[in-house]
Design a protein around this motif. Structure first.
Motif: not given
Ligand code: URA
Length: 259
Positions: A124, A155, A212-213, A227
């Motif tokens: 993370l 998430y 990714q998120v 997040l």
């Molecule tokens: N996606 C992200 O951008 N950050 C993280 O810590 C986990 C997934």
């Protein structure tokens, strides 16, 4: 297997250090713990000797070293609630390592032919909070991280810009259909995407690409303010693990994870 061998297998130091701990009376032997979560009841065995038959220390058999209770575990499976300001790397660049939140035995468990101690299941970001799993079981680590296994991770995203109505529907549709990230020609999509409020997006991903998120949210024209990972597979972050703390996973939780 002798008590000092048990201590060695559980990461209490070199064989010499472990023998010293036993000889100097730092170790007491207790009963079997039913539960991993609550503060265990420790019942001292009065006839504690320094040797046992293997059947006497199944997983869960407990002992106390300098007043702290430990459970014997042939393999370690741990859940940690990651706070912000912590890096998941063993060799962090700017922030303290998440491994500093674990006691030395978990970091020192001997793993023949492999890196010592428990390893994090994926990473993370420094500013992401929530559920992190750690283990020294190579098969488990592989199963949890390999893209082939499509392990879902949930998430909770706090968005900078509130989204409603048509804009919200378009955003969710794009996240589910797949968005192209910078420097990455392959589109990535969410397995599930739901707006729980105009600024609270819940996203379920089955891959774990770098940031990714944050990159997916940027690709749909918004920004991640905060997040938090709330679930992996079928297991939610247990409520009895506050930020910065860890505990052993129970057998039932291990099943839930994979179910
Ligand atoms: N996606 C992200 O951008 N950050 C993280 O810590 C986990 C997934």
């Amino acid at each position: 297997m002798r008590l000092d061998d048990i201590l060695f297998s559980q990461g209490f130091g070199t064989r010499r250090v472990c023998a010293g701990l036993v000889q100097q009376g730092h170790v007491e032997v207790g009963g079997v713990l039913e539960h991993a979560s609550s503060e265990p009841e420790f019942q001292l065995e009065t006839d504690a000797a320094s040797e046992w038959a293997p059947e006497l220390y199944p997983d869960g058999f407990c002992f106390r070293v300098d007043g702290r209770i430990w459970r014997y575990q042939s393999l370690a499976y741990v859940v940690l609630n990651k706070p912000t300001g912590i890096e998941c790397s063993q060799k962090p660049s700017a922030w303290p390592s998440v491994y500093t939140l674990l006691p030395a035995p978990l970091r020192q468990r001997p793993c023949p032919g492999k890196v010592q101690g428990v390893q994090a299941v994926g990473r993370l970001d420094q500013d992401t909070t929530g559920m992190l799993l750690l283990s020294d079981d190579g098969k488990f680590l592989h199963r949890m991280t390999s893209p082939k296994h499509h392990m879902p991770k949930v998430y909770e995203v706090n968005l900078k810009h509130a989204v409603v109505d048509d804009v919200a529907q378009t955003m969710l549709g794009r996240l589910l259909a797949g968005v192209v990230l910078e420097d990455d020609p392959q589109p990535v999509k969410a397995q599930a995407a739901e707006l729980l409020s105009p600024t609270h997006l819940q996203l379920t991903l089955t891959e774990g690409k770098f940031h990714q998120v944050k990159r997916m949210v940027a690709a749909v024209g918004n920004r991640v303010e905060a997040l938090h990972r709330s679930q992996i597979g079928g297991l939610k972050l247990p409520e009895d693990v506050p930020p910065g703390q860890w505990r052993w996973l129970t057998a039932q939780e291990l099943q839930q994870l994979q179910g």
